[in-house]
Structure formats: C-alpha cells, structure tokens
Motif scaffolding. Structure first.
Motif, PDB file in Angstrom:
ATOM      1  N   ILE A 177      11.734  -9.045   1.576  1.00  0.00           N
ATOM      2  CA  ILE A 177      10.718  -8.018   1.330  1.00  0.00           C
ATOM      3  C   ILE A 177      11.151  -7.188   0.123  1.00  0.00           C
ATOM      4  O   ILE A 177      12.333  -6.886  -0.035  1.00  0.00           O
ATOM      5  CB  ILE A 177      10.568  -7.084   2.563  1.00  0.00           C
ATOM      6  CG1 ILE A 177      10.069  -7.869   3.770  1.00  0.00           C
ATOM      7  CG2 ILE A 177       9.634  -5.918   2.252  1.00  0.00           C
ATOM      8  CD1 ILE A 177       8.719  -8.511   3.594  1.00  0.00           C
ATOM      9  N   ASN A 178      10.207  -6.834  -0.754  1.00  0.00           N
ATOM     10  CA  ASN A 178      10.578  -5.963  -1.877  1.00  0.00           C
ATOM     11  C   ASN A 178       9.640  -4.768  -2.048  1.00  0.00           C
ATOM     12  O   ASN A 178       9.711  -4.061  -3.039  1.00  0.00           O
ATOM     13  CB  ASN A 178      10.682  -6.756  -3.187  1.00  0.00           C
ATOM     14  CG  ASN A 178       9.384  -7.441  -3.588  1.00  0.00           C
ATOM     15  OD1 ASN A 178       8.322  -7.172  -3.025  1.00  0.00           O
ATOM     16  ND2 ASN A 178       9.479  -8.343  -4.560  1.00  0.00           N
ATOM     17  N   ASP A 179       8.747  -4.546  -1.052  1.00  0.00           N
ATOM     18  CA  ASP A 179       7.889  -3.360  -1.088  1.00  0.00           C
ATOM     19  C   ASP A 179       7.590  -2.917   0.343  1.00  0.00           C
ATOM     20  O   ASP A 179       7.090  -3.708   1.149  1.00  0.00           O
ATOM     21  CB  ASP A 179       6.578  -3.650  -1.819  1.00  0.00           C
ATOM     22  CG  ASP A 179       5.739  -2.388  -2.004  1.00  0.00           C
ATOM     23  OD1 ASP A 179       5.719  -1.835  -3.117  1.00  0.00           O
ATOM     24  OD2 ASP A 179       5.108  -1.947  -1.026  1.00  0.00           O
ATOM     25  N   THR A 180       7.895  -1.672   0.629  1.00  0.00           N
ATOM     26  CA  THR A 180       7.634  -1.124   1.972  1.00  0.00           C
ATOM     27  C   THR A 180       6.838   0.174   1.905  1.00  0.00           C
ATOM     28  O   THR A 180       6.826   0.955   2.858  1.00  0.00           O
ATOM     29  CB  THR A 180       8.958  -0.867   2.725  1.00  0.00           C
ATOM     30  OG1 THR A 180       9.774   0.019   1.940  1.00  0.00           O
ATOM     31  CG2 THR A 180       9.714  -2.154   2.984  1.00  0.00           C
ATOM     32  N   THR A 181       6.134   0.397   0.793  1.00  0.00           N
ATOM     33  CA  THR A 181       5.418   1.667   0.636  1.00  0.00           C
ATOM     34  C   THR A 181       3.954   1.533   0.234  1.00  0.00           C
ATOM     35  O   THR A 181       3.120   2.341   0.627  1.00  0.00           O
ATOM     36  CB  THR A 181       6.118   2.550  -0.418  1.00  0.00           C
ATOM     37  OG1 THR A 181       6.123   1.857  -1.681  1.00  0.00           O
ATOM     38  CG2 THR A 181       7.549   2.863  -0.012  1.00  0.00           C
ATOM     39  N   GLN A 182       3.601   0.516  -0.557  1.00  0.00           N
ATOM     40  CA  GLN A 182       2.274   0.485  -1.197  1.00  0.00           C
ATOM     41  C   GLN A 182       1.139   0.064  -0.281  1.00  0.00           C
ATOM     42  O   GLN A 182       0.024   0.558  -0.398  1.00  0.00           O
ATOM     43  CB  GLN A 182       2.280  -0.477  -2.392  1.00  0.00           C
ATOM     44  CG  GLN A 182       2.936   0.041  -3.643  1.00  0.00           C
ATOM     45  CD  GLN A 182       2.578  -0.832  -4.831  1.00  0.00           C
ATOM     46  OE1 GLN A 182       1.494  -0.709  -5.396  1.00  0.00           O
ATOM     47  NE2 GLN A 182       3.480  -1.714  -5.204  1.00  0.00           N
ATOM     48  N   TYR A 183       1.406  -0.852   0.628  1.00  0.00           N
ATOM     49  CA  TYR A 183       0.300  -1.555   1.289  1.00  0.00           C
ATOM     50  C   TYR A 183       0.036  -1.026   2.700  1.00  0.00           C
ATOM     51  O   TYR A 183       0.422  -1.606   3.706  1.00  0.00           O
ATOM     52  CB  TYR A 183       0.553  -3.061   1.253  1.00  0.00           C
ATOM     53  CG  TYR A 183       0.442  -3.564  -0.162  1.00  0.00           C
ATOM     54  CD1 TYR A 183      -0.799  -3.834  -0.726  1.00  0.00           C
ATOM     55  CD2 TYR A 183       1.571  -3.685  -0.973  1.00  0.00           C
ATOM     56  CE1 TYR A 183      -0.919  -4.250  -2.049  1.00  0.00           C
ATOM     57  CE2 TYR A 183       1.462  -4.097  -2.299  1.00  0.00           C
ATOM     58  CZ  TYR A 183       0.214  -4.380  -2.823  1.00  0.00           C
ATOM     59  OH  TYR A 183       0.102  -4.773  -4.125  1.00  0.00           O
ATOM     60  N   ASN A 184      -0.669   0.098   2.712  1.00  0.00           N
ATOM     61  CA  ASN A 184      -1.101   0.723   3.962  1.00  0.00           C
ATOM     62  C   ASN A 184      -2.483   0.175   4.317  1.00  0.00           C
ATOM     63  O   ASN A 184      -3.432   0.334   3.554  1.00  0.00           O
ATOM     64  CB  ASN A 184      -1.157   2.243   3.779  1.00  0.00           C
ATOM     65  CG  ASN A 184      -1.418   2.979   5.078  1.00  0.00           C
ATOM     66  OD1 ASN A 184      -2.111   2.479   5.969  1.00  0.00           O
ATOM     67  ND2 ASN A 184      -0.848   4.168   5.205  1.00  0.00           N
ATOM     68  N   ASN A 185      -2.595  -0.466   5.473  1.00  0.00           N
ATOM     69  CA  ASN A 185      -3.872  -1.086   5.847  1.00  0.00           C
ATOM     70  C   ASN A 185      -4.710  -0.194   6.759  1.00  0.00           C
ATOM     71  O   ASN A 185      -5.576  -0.676   7.471  1.00  0.00           O
ATOM     72  CB  ASN A 185      -3.633  -2.456   6.490  1.00  0.00           C
ATOM     73  CG  ASN A 185      -3.090  -2.366   7.911  1.00  0.00           C
ATOM     74  OD1 ASN A 185      -2.725  -1.287   8.398  1.00  0.00           O
ATOM     75  ND2 ASN A 185      -3.043  -3.492   8.587  1.00  0.00           N
ATOM     76  N   ASN A 186      -4.425   1.092   6.734  1.00  0.00           N
ATOM     77  CA  ASN A 186      -5.102   2.132   7.533  1.00  0.00           C
ATOM     78  C   ASN A 186      -4.553   2.241   8.949  1.00  0.00           C
ATOM     79  O   ASN A 186      -4.920   3.167   9.676  1.00  0.00           O
ATOM     80  CB  ASN A 186      -6.625   1.933   7.590  1.00  0.00           C
ATOM     81  CG  ASN A 186      -7.275   1.986   6.226  1.00  0.00           C
ATOM     82  OD1 ASN A 186      -6.833   2.729   5.357  1.00  0.00           O
ATOM     83  ND2 ASN A 186      -8.320   1.189   6.032  1.00  0.00           N
ATOM     84  N   VAL A 187      -3.693   1.320   9.333  1.00  0.00           N
ATOM     85  CA  VAL A 187      -3.036   1.379  10.639  1.00  0.00           C
ATOM     86  C   VAL A 187      -1.525   1.417  10.475  1.00  0.00           C
ATOM     87  O   VAL A 187      -0.828   2.136  11.173  1.00  0.00           O
ATOM     88  CB  VAL A 187      -3.442   0.171  11.517  1.00  0.00           C
ATOM     89  CG1 VAL A 187      -2.663   0.167  12.830  1.00  0.00           C
ATOM     90  CG2 VAL A 187      -4.942   0.180  11.791  1.00  0.00           C
ATOM     91  N   LYS A 188      -1.016   0.666   9.515  1.00  0.00           N
ATOM     92  CA  LYS A 188       0.424   0.595   9.284  1.00  0.00           C
ATOM     93  C   LYS A 188       0.684   0.251   7.823  1.00  0.00           C
ATOM     94  O   LYS A 188      -0.205  -0.257   7.118  1.00  0.00           O
ATOM     95  CB  LYS A 188       1.060  -0.471  10.190  1.00  0.00           C
ATOM     96  CG  LYS A 188       0.530  -1.879   9.907  1.00  0.00           C
ATOM     97  CD  LYS A 188       1.060  -2.921  10.886  1.00  0.00           C
ATOM     98  CE  LYS A 188       2.505  -3.276  10.637  1.00  0.00           C
ATOM     99  NZ  LYS A 188       2.955  -4.413  11.449  1.00  0.00           N
ATOM    100  N   VAL A 189       1.885   0.542   7.383  1.00  0.00           N
ATOM    101  CA  VAL A 189       2.333   0.067   6.075  1.00  0.00           C
ATOM    102  C   VAL A 189       2.938  -1.315   6.300  1.00  0.00           C
ATOM    103  O   VAL A 189       3.897  -1.468   7.047  1.00  0.00           O
ATOM    104  CB  VAL A 189       3.371   1.022   5.455  1.00  0.00           C
ATOM    105  CG1 VAL A 189       3.886   0.446   4.140  1.00  0.00           C
ATOM    106  CG2 VAL A 189       2.752   2.394   5.227  1.00  0.00           C
ATOM    107  N   VAL A 190       2.348  -2.316   5.668  1.00  0.00           N
ATOM    108  CA  VAL A 190       2.751  -3.694   5.920  1.00  0.00           C
ATOM    109  C   VAL A 190       3.891  -4.080   4.976  1.00  0.00           C
ATOM    110  O   VAL A 190       3.736  -3.998   3.748  1.00  0.00           O
ATOM    111  CB  VAL A 190       1.563  -4.654   5.724  1.00  0.00           C
ATOM    112  CG1 VAL A 190       1.979  -6.087   6.067  1.00  0.00           C
ATOM    113  CG2 VAL A 190       0.372  -4.222   6.585  1.00  0.00           C
TER     114      VAL A 190
END
Length: 358
Positions: free
Chosen positions: A312-325
């Motif tokens: 994994i190299n990103d833990t901040t950008q991809y919020n799907n409205n329920v969780k950050v994926v």
C-alpha cells in the motif's frame, strides 16, 4: 469502424484465452468483474489480470457487464454463489453495488476495487488504481507548457478552451477534474483561458459512462454555437474516446491538422490514440500501464488470500464516504509524439507494426 473491429478481435482473443487451460477445479477461484468490452482499455485489463492471477496459481472467472449496472450486480451475485474466495471489481456504478458487496462480506469474501473506487460501503478491503488526481494534473501541466500559459498574460495572448470530463458515477473522474482545475483555474480567472460556453464546473462537463458519442455531440454543438467566428484552441479531454469524438466534430466543421487543429488531450493511451498522436489528430494522452496495475492488484489478491498485508502507498486520499480505503497508486505518464517511441514502443506495450498509420 477500425476501433470497433479492433475491439471485436481483442474480445475474440480474450474468449479463446479464457477457454484454454487445464483443470482448475482444485484451484482457488477469484472473480473479476469488469465494466465493459466496448473499450480497448478494459479488454487489456482483463487479459492482464487473468494472466497475473493464473501465474500465481489461481483459477479466474472474468465477467464484463457492458456498462449495465444490473448485469454487474447479477454477475457478482453469481460469483458469490460459485464460491469465489476473492472479488476484484471495476464498477459500472459503485453506489448500485452496495448491497451485493455486503453479501460478499457476509460470505467472508474480501473485495478489492480495481481502478474505480467502490463508494458508500465498508465491504471493500483495498483499492488498486492510478494517481487519478495526478492524471488531471499531468494533462493540465501539459497544456500550460504547450501553450506557454505562464507568460501569456504579459504577452497579451489568450486561448479558447472547452472541457470534456469523465462520468459522474466514476469517482476517478472527479479526482481527475480537480487535478486539472487546480492547475488551470488561475488561467481561467485571469482571462488567459477563455471558455466560450461557460461550462467549466464538473457538473457541466462530466459525460455519463464516458460516452464518445456524447463527447462528439457536445463538440458539434459547441463548434456550431460558439465558434463560428473564432477557433477552438484547446479541447481538454479526459479520455481518448472523447478525443475521437472531438476529432470527428472538428473534421465535420472544416478544421485541418497543421492549420487550425486544436490541442486535444486524452487518457488511456489506446492504440488508436497513439496513431492519432502520430498523425497529428490528437496532441497527447496519459499512459497508464495496465500491466503494472494488474500485477499490483493480483499481488493484493494473493496477499489477502494468504493472510498477509498487501503493498500500500496511500492511506489518506480515497475516502468512499464510509472509510478511507487503503490504496496502491500507480504512476501515470504524459505521452505525445516526442516520447511515445521510448515509453510505449520500447516497453513493448505496442509494436511498430501496430502503430502503422494507414
């Protein structure tokens, strides 16, 4: 016509590959849901995913939904009934998949989103994609450099521009739009870029299901309604398919390459797009090496099924409205006539023979 024939041939080749192979009954089954075979890009993704997963020892079932939401729901339901141990999903409309993805989670099936974020659900474990905002940034930065926008104001230069952005039900499209506008908005504000239609918001520029036909219709309407007395200088397009439609509209309006042809951007580095770049009918595209994306996603599947942690190299950008994926981002590359040889051909993505312009 050429594009459609190419897609038909690719589809037949994919079918033959899918039907070949030995007995997979003793192998762990992975289900892969793809959105459509109407785009060369998704055919290639499917073939690459299948090859990578089979190399790792898995049996693979790949289904294409042909951009029909209910078809994709039914395909995922069938995957669950078959007992797949992991799901890879490139969604048609992810919000319509919430319930069926919950079914997968309740059956202990991990779900990995493939290049389209699965929204409004906690049933997605990981996401493999490209830096989608970075795609938009690279398109916009290319426009700035190609048109020397940084010095245009003091040199009293301005350029007309129209925007053709991605599907409103694809979260990637908004990331891409934001990347473009973060770079180009200052030039719209100071008058260096002039959008004669006034359509610059995402809502006004997004094209449902990435439709080439809609992009062509828009371009035809723009050219006839706003550009009778002034030429269009820049078609800021988020997809190679849009660029094909824009080309058709321009040719019908009398534009000619080498005379008044505008800068046209794109995304996906489709075979036809590279040919159009060589011939001058498209200026640039964004190359997203789906071989790398498929490899990274297959490695995610392998790690999950073996009880490990995927890269994994990103833990901040991809919020799907329920969780950050948790996400792995691959790097996009801007391609034009100056570098397609070294990046596209020399890497073996396309051959010189494939790129012959008729």
């Amino acid at each position: 016509m050429i594009k459609k024939l190419f897609i038909i041939i690719c589809s037949l080749m994919f079918f033959i590959i899918s039907c070949s192979g030995g007995n997979d009954s003793d192998k762990i089954l992975v289900g892969v849901a793809m959105p459509t075979q109407s785009s060369e890009r998704w055919i290639n993704d499917a073939a690459n995913m299948k090859a990578n997963l089979e190399k790792l020892g898995y049996a693979v079932d790949i289904q294409f939904a042909e951009d029909d939401v209910q078809t994709q729901v039914s395909q995922i339901e069938n995957f669950i009934a078959k007992g797949v141990k992991c799901l890879v999903v490139a969604s048609v409309d992810s919000q319509a998949l919430v319930n069926v993805l919950d079914q997968a989670k309740n059956n202990g099936i991990p779900v990995i989103a493939y290049d389209r974020l699965l929204m409004d659900t906690d049933s997605v474990s990981y996401y493999a994609t490209f830096d989608n905002k970075g795609v938009g940034t690279k398109i916009a930065e290319y426009i700035v450099k190609a048109k020397n926008l940084e010095t245009a104001k003091q040199e009293n230069r301005s350029y007309t521009v129209e925007f053709f952005m991605g599907s409103p039900d694809d979260n990637n499209a908004l990331f891409l739009y934001n990347g473009i506008m973060e770079v180009l908005q200052p030039y719209l504000d100071n008058g260096v870029l002039v959008c004669k239609t006034g359509r610059t918001s995402f809502q006004d520029t997004c094209i449902l299901r990435w439709s080439q036909e809609t992009a062509q219709q828009w371009a035809e309407n723009y050219l006839s309604g706003y550009y009778n007395n002034q030429k269009l200088d820049i078609a800021c397009s988020a997809f190679d398919g849009f660029a094909y439609g824009i080309r058709s509209a321009l040719e019908a309006s009398g534009y000619k390459v080498g005379e008044d042809w505008p800068l046209i951007s794109g995304q996906d580095a489709e075979l036809m797009a590279i040919k159009n770049i060589i011939s001058g009918h498209q200026t640039m595209t964004i190359f997203k090496d789906t071989r790398i994306l498929a490899e990274k996603c297959a490695a995610m599947v392998d790690a999950v099924l073996k009880g490990g942690e995927p890269e994994i190299n990103d833990t901040t950008q991809y919020n799907n409205n329920v969780k950050v994926v948790p996400t792995y981002l691959c790097e996009p590359i801007a391609i034009d006539k100056n570098n397609y040889q070294s990046i596209i051909v020399d890497s073996g993505y396309y051959t010189e023979e494939q790129l012959q312009v008729n």
